[in-house]
Design a protein around this motif. Structure first.
Motif, PDB file in Angstrom:
ATOM      1  N   ARG A 110       0.825  -1.182  -0.321  1.00 15.02           N
ATOM      2  CA  ARG A 110      -0.032  -0.020   0.113  1.00 15.02           C
ATOM      3  C   ARG A 110       0.971   1.232  -0.031  1.00 15.02           C
ATOM      4  NH1 ARG A 110      -3.956  -2.228   4.518  1.00 15.02           N
ATOM      5  NH2 ARG A 110      -4.463  -3.632   3.327  1.00 15.02           N
ATOM      6  N   GLN A 111       2.170   1.073   0.290  1.00 17.38           N
ATOM      7  CA  GLN A 111       3.154   2.145   0.501  1.00 17.38           C
ATOM      8  C   GLN A 111       3.627   2.331  -1.058  1.00 17.38           C
ATOM      9  OE1 GLN A 111       3.332   3.920   3.156  1.00 17.38           O
ATOM     10  NE2 GLN A 111       1.823   2.721   3.934  1.00 17.38           N
ATOM     11  N   PRO A 112       4.270   3.591  -1.464  1.00 22.40           N
ATOM     12  CA  PRO A 112       4.999   3.649  -2.464  1.00 22.40           C
ATOM     13  C   PRO A 112       6.161   2.615  -2.689  1.00 22.40           C
ATOM     14  CG  PRO A 112       4.790   5.771  -1.532  1.00 22.40           C
ATOM     15  CD  PRO A 112       4.223   4.735  -0.647  1.00 22.40           C
ATOM     16  N   PRO A 113       6.371   2.253  -3.791  1.00 22.72           N
ATOM     17  CA  PRO A 113       7.243   0.970  -3.987  1.00 22.72           C
ATOM     18  C   PRO A 113       8.789   1.411  -3.720  1.00 22.72           C
ATOM     19  CG  PRO A 113       6.562   1.485  -5.909  1.00 22.72           C
ATOM     20  CD  PRO A 113       5.871   2.553  -5.007  1.00 22.72           C
ATOM     21  N   LEU A 114       9.249   2.082  -2.992  1.00 25.08           N
ATOM     22  CA  LEU A 114      10.526   2.521  -2.720  1.00 25.08           C
ATOM     23  C   LEU A 114      11.391   1.878  -1.521  1.00 25.08           C
ATOM     24  CD1 LEU A 114       9.955   6.302  -3.469  1.00 25.08           C
ATOM     25  CD2 LEU A 114      11.125   4.644  -4.898  1.00 25.08           C
ATOM     26  N   TRP A 173      -3.423  -2.694  -4.642  1.00 23.86           N
ATOM     27  CA  TRP A 173      -2.415  -2.437  -5.640  1.00 23.86           C
ATOM     28  C   TRP A 173      -1.359  -3.941  -5.926  1.00 23.86           C
ATOM     29  CZ3 TRP A 173      -3.309   0.120  -9.869  1.00 23.86           C
ATOM     30  CH2 TRP A 173      -4.020   1.381  -9.596  1.00 23.86           C
ATOM     31  N   GLN A 226      -0.671  -5.772  -9.237  1.00 24.58           N
ATOM     32  CA  GLN A 226       0.557  -6.278  -9.754  1.00 24.58           C
ATOM     33  C   GLN A 226       0.937  -7.646  -9.713  1.00 24.58           C
ATOM     34  OE1 GLN A 226       1.922  -3.852 -11.428  1.00 24.58           O
ATOM     35  NE2 GLN A 226       0.314  -2.821 -10.638  1.00 24.58           N
ATOM     36  N   LEU A 258      -2.193  -1.404 -16.601  1.00 28.46           N
ATOM     37  CA  LEU A 258      -2.420  -1.572 -15.317  1.00 28.46           C
ATOM     38  C   LEU A 258      -1.141  -1.268 -14.760  1.00 28.46           C
ATOM     39  CD1 LEU A 258      -4.572  -5.013 -15.704  1.00 28.46           C
ATOM     40  CD2 LEU A 258      -5.262  -2.972 -14.498  1.00 28.46           C
ATOM     41  N   LEU A 259      -0.170  -1.552 -15.300  1.00 29.01           N
ATOM     42  CA  LEU A 259       1.252  -1.364 -14.531  1.00 29.01           C
ATOM     43  C   LEU A 259       1.477  -0.139 -14.351  1.00 29.01           C
ATOM     44  CD1 LEU A 259       4.216  -1.985 -13.750  1.00 29.01           C
ATOM     45  CD2 LEU A 259       4.575  -2.604 -15.963  1.00 29.01           C
ATOM     46  N   ALA A 310      -0.811   2.564 -14.466  1.00 33.26           N
ATOM     47  CA  ALA A 310      -1.995   2.965 -13.652  1.00 33.26           C
ATOM     48  C   ALA A 310      -1.335   3.116 -12.299  1.00 33.26           C
ATOM     49  CB  ALA A 310      -3.188   2.115 -13.775  1.00 33.26           C
ATOM     50  N   TRP A 311      -0.522   1.969 -11.939  1.00 33.97           N
ATOM     51  CA  TRP A 311      -0.223   1.968 -10.598  1.00 33.97           C
ATOM     52  C   TRP A 311       1.101   2.666 -10.281  1.00 33.97           C
ATOM     53  CZ3 TRP A 311       4.662  -1.181  -9.888  1.00 33.97           C
ATOM     54  CH2 TRP A 311       5.321  -0.940  -8.553  1.00 33.97           C
ATOM     55  N   LEU A 312       2.000   2.704 -11.386  1.00 33.10           N
ATOM     56  CA  LEU A 312       2.849   3.721 -11.542  1.00 33.10           C
ATOM     57  C   LEU A 312       2.623   5.251 -10.994  1.00 33.10           C
ATOM     58  CD1 LEU A 312       5.656   2.273 -13.892  1.00 33.10           C
ATOM     59  CD2 LEU A 312       5.706   2.078 -11.301  1.00 33.10           C
ATOM     60  N   ASN A 362       0.036   5.969  -9.800  1.00 35.41           N
ATOM     61  CA  ASN A 362      -1.060   6.352  -8.438  1.00 35.41           C
ATOM     62  C   ASN A 362      -0.384   7.352  -7.766  1.00 35.41           C
ATOM     63  OD1 ASN A 362      -1.958   5.296  -5.671  1.00 35.41           O
ATOM     64  ND2 ASN A 362      -3.678   5.253  -7.077  1.00 35.41           N
ATOM     65  N   ASP A 379      -0.982   7.645  -4.240  1.00 36.18           N
ATOM     66  CA  ASP A 379      -0.503   6.952  -2.953  1.00 36.18           C
ATOM     67  C   ASP A 379       0.368   6.136  -3.017  1.00 36.18           C
ATOM     68  OD1 ASP A 379      -2.527   8.852  -1.813  1.00 36.18           O
ATOM     69  OD2 ASP A 379      -4.036   7.550  -2.328  1.00 36.18           O
ATOM     70  N   ALA A 380      -0.012   4.859  -3.935  1.00 38.49           N
ATOM     71  CA  ALA A 380       0.823   3.559  -3.591  1.00 38.49           C
ATOM     72  C   ALA A 380       1.498   3.391  -4.821  1.00 38.49           C
ATOM     73  CB  ALA A 380      -0.081   2.512  -3.581  1.00 38.49           C
ATOM     74  N   GLY A 381       1.466   4.496  -5.880  1.00 49.53           N
ATOM     75  CA  GLY A 381       2.539   4.572  -7.010  1.00 49.53           C
ATOM     76  C   GLY A 381       4.058   4.978  -6.883  1.00 49.53           C
ATOM     77  N   LEU A 382       4.807   5.202  -7.766  1.00 47.48           N
ATOM     78  CA  LEU A 382       5.976   5.279  -7.964  1.00 47.48           C
ATOM     79  C   LEU A 382       6.444   6.799  -8.303  1.00 47.48           C
ATOM     80  CD1 LEU A 382       9.091   4.360  -7.705  1.00 47.48           C
ATOM     81  CD2 LEU A 382       8.830   3.956 -10.109  1.00 47.48           C
ATOM     82  N   PRO A 384       5.011  10.003  -5.362  1.00 46.32           N
ATOM     83  CA  PRO A 384       5.868   9.852  -4.246  1.00 46.32           C
ATOM     84  C   PRO A 384       7.338   9.835  -4.263  1.00 46.32           C
ATOM     85  CG  PRO A 384       4.287   8.067  -4.355  1.00 46.32           C
ATOM     86  CD  PRO A 384       4.229   8.731  -5.657  1.00 46.32           C
ATOM     87  N   ALA A 385       7.780   9.354  -5.353  1.00 45.98           N
ATOM     88  CA  ALA A 385       9.512   9.302  -5.732  1.00 45.98           C
ATOM     89  C   ALA A 385       9.649  11.044  -5.510  1.00 45.98           C
ATOM     90  CB  ALA A 385       9.737   8.561  -6.803  1.00 45.98           C
ATOM     91  N   LEU A 398      -2.575  12.183 -12.371  1.00 40.24           N
ATOM     92  CA  LEU A 398      -3.943  11.842 -13.162  1.00 40.24           C
ATOM     93  C   LEU A 398      -4.821  12.964 -12.993  1.00 40.24           C
ATOM     94  CD1 LEU A 398      -3.871   8.090 -13.101  1.00 40.24           C
ATOM     95  CD2 LEU A 398      -2.767   9.390 -14.767  1.00 40.24           C
ATOM     96  N   ILE A 438      -6.055   3.464 -17.750  1.00 40.80           N
ATOM     97  CA  ILE A 438      -5.278   4.548 -16.986  1.00 40.80           C
ATOM     98  C   ILE A 438      -6.272   5.618 -16.448  1.00 40.80           C
ATOM     99  CG2 ILE A 438      -3.155   5.823 -16.828  1.00 40.80           C
ATOM    100  CD1 ILE A 438      -1.964   4.007 -18.341  1.00 40.80           C
TER     101      ILE A 438
END
Lengths: 288, 309
Positions: free
Chosen positions: A50-54, A253, A257, B137-138, B140-142, B144, B146-149, B152-153, B167, B252
């Motif tokens: 549920r957290q960002p994938p880092l 998520w 995945q 789908l991949l 859409a998550w990246l 996102n 809250d939980a994406g990449l 947040p990065a 988005l 997406i």
């Protein structure tokens, strides 16, 4: 001049070589990273996903929790995975058989309207199937095949035919006619010749047709979304889109995945194993 | 051609034998029959039906009513359809340019048989074999928040004050999807261009190098003109594919934010299978089909008649 000094020019060459690999590897990272990210995240525990994938890999240990969550959606992931597998394998088998026969027919026989029929089949590639989805839906309903995997297979096979028949006709054209004639003189029937003599010779073409048919039908989304209305009949892309849009409760998520990984891995493995045949199919059109 | 010599030889043989040979040739019709049947039933007939249905008010249940060209009159005034067409055209132009800008250098980079060239080709090509559905789908998550990449990065690197929802507005959504599609399809165009590059004889390049042509001059005056057909093919494939974009915008962005990323196929889909106006959807399909076939035909002409040759 710089080139008059051999040591300097050798150093320059080595530097260019290293620079090239730095660029090449960075690009390779960019192309592969999203795939790797998804794969790694699918093994995180639920809370972590549920957290960002880092970082992308599981910090508190590998688990298959996401896959277990996925297994509980609707009729269970195996139901949907086998739907996808049935559709893809049936599409592969039918595409191969039908295009093998048609390729042989178009390559070796003379019959009325031969060229017209060939052009008709190839020309369908120009017309987007997206524009005939509504009538396809109605025709399948009339045939009692709407909302069935069999109906979807027939549509997929039809969509694969122009490419497949083009490939197979070229494969047969490449076989010298004398080989066949010799067997015919010995009294072998048309089908015997096709099965015993021609089949091994056109095998590379068959592999190309099969891999394209598999990837296309395994990955297809729009037609499956429209033609399959029962949740139990969904193929993987349709199921996972439903999961992602929250039709099975709040979006997990990690589970999405793991679904992406299940869809992705067969394609990547098949491609890496049969790369030669895949690229051959791609370039067949480009060279012609 | 083998078939020609066969006809010649039948002409010289006596009548009964000839008819037997002809009959043998007709077997070919049996071989192609299954393919013809499928293409007729699931392509040609549906195509005719699309045209026929477009002249009807055709609900999912109930009796279709013939209404002439009313659907077409309605679609001319359908602002959302033309918005979706405009957006699709815009997307097609942008994506085609970006793909070529990325794929051409990639093709040049992996062309020469240098160490690791094979690995690079395979690596850049990998996303192509992953389906558009999975890739969407991949991403859409990246994407996102809250939980994406990406959001947040960027936040953790201190580039943004709070995690950015990519988005949430049109520009970031559009360009995110452009990046995703380029990631997914650049390898494909790269391979097509690569076959063109490899078709150019090294002698020509070598001769030009001897004459003192710079690498840019060689690229402009030799590589590009000789690759005309390959470039045209890559162009046709890219344009036709992008004009029919659906999966990535549906999965997406859901056509959002505020319907700003609805593509033509998306609009047809929602008219036909969400609102169940099948006749109207068919009319929209006809328009899209005519536009696409026209574009492809124009491009094919360019492909067939190289000027000055």
């Amino acid at each position: 001049m710089a080139h008059s000094n051999p040591k300097l020019s050798r150093d320059k060459g080595r530097f260019a070589g290293i620079l090239r690999h730095v660029v090449g590897m960075s690009l390779a990272f960019l192309f592969i990273a999203p795939l790797a990210w998804s794969f790694l995240v699918s093994f995180k525990p639920s809370i972590e996903s549920r957290q960002p994938p880092l970082p992308p890999w599981p910090v508190t240990g590998f688990t298959t929790q996401s896959y277990q969550t996925l297994a509980n959606f609707g009729a269970g992931i195996w139901n949907y995975a086998s739907n996808s597998l049935i559709v893809s394998l049936a599409t592969v088998i039918l595409s191969v058989i039908i295009s093998l026969l048609a390729g042989y027919g178009f390559s070796r026989f003379e019959f009325p309207f031969k060229n017209t029929l060939f052009v008709m089949i190839i020309a369908t590639i120009m017309i987007p199937f997206q524009s005939i989805l509504t009538p396809l839906f109605l025709i399948l309903t009339w045939l009692g095949l709407q909302n069935s995997l069999a109906g979807l297979v027939l549509v997929y096979v039809t969509l694969q035919l122009p490419f497949s028949i083009f490939m197979m006709r070229n494969a047969f054209d490449a076989v010298p006619k004398e080989i066949e004639d010799a067997a015919r003189v010995d009294g072998a029937s048309v089908f015997m010749v096709l099965r015993k003599i021609m089949l091994p010779l056109v095998m590379p073409g068959i592999v190309t047709v099969a891999i394209f048919a598999f990837l296309a039908s395994w990955n297809e989304f729009l037609a499956a979304l429209i033609l399959l209305t029962d949740q139990d009949k969904y193929t993987l892309p349709v199921l996972m889109t439903a999961v992602r849009s929250g039709q099975f409760g709040s979006v997990d998520w990690g589970a999405v995945q793991s679904g992406v990984t299940v869809m992705m891995v067969p394609c990547l493995v098949l491609f890496l194993l049969l790369q030669r045949y895949y690229i051959r199919g791609l370039t067949a059109g480009a060279v012609k | 051609m083998s078939s020609v010599s066969l006809i010649d030889s039948t002409a010289r043989i006596s009548k009964p034998r000839r008819s037997r040979l002809l009959r043998k040739q007709r077997i070919g019709l049996l071989f192609v029959a299954p393919a013809i049947a499928l293409v007729l039933l699931f392509f040609v007939i549906p195509l005719g039906m699309t045209a026929w249905m477009s002249l009807h008010n055709w609900p999912l249940l109930g009796v279709p009513k013939f209404i002439g060209f009313d659907n077409y009159a309605a679609l001319i005034k359908d602002g959302r359809f033309w918005n979706s067409m405009r957006f699709t055209a815009f997307y097609t132009i942008v994506i085609t340019i970006v793909i070529f800008v990325v794929a051409f250098p990639l093709a040049l980079f992996v062309e020469k048989p240098r160490p690791l060239a094979g690995f690079y080709r395979t690596a850049y090509f990998l996303p192509v074999v992953v389906g558009f559905g999975s890739a969407s789908l991949l991403w859409a998550w990246l994407l996102n928040v809250d939980a994406g990449l990406f959001g947040p990065a960027a936040y953790r690197l201190g580039l943004t004050e709070k995690p950015l929802n990519l988005l949430a507005n049109f520009n970031t959504t559009f360009w995110s999807i452009v990046v995703m599609v380029v990631w997914k399809t650049a390898g494909f165009t790269m391979i097509i261009l690569l076959t063109g590059l490899q078709g150019i004889s090294t002698d020509v390049q070598e001769a030009a190098r001897m004459d003192g042509a710079s690498s840019w001059q060689r690229f402009r005056s030799i590589t590009l003109p000789l690759m005309r057909r390959t470039i045209a093919l890559a162009l046709i494939l890219s344009v036709a594919g992008s004009m029919l974009a659906f999966d990535q915008f549906y999965i997406i962005a859901n056509g959002g934010p505020r319907n700003s990323t609805l593509t033509a196929v998306y609009w047809i889909f929602s008219q036909s299978f969400v609102s169940f106006r099948l006749g109207y959807g068919a009319a929209l399909s006809m328009v899209l089909l005519v536009i696409l076939v026209t574009i492809s035909a124009v491009q094919l002409r360019l492909l067939r008649n190289p000027e000055g040759m």
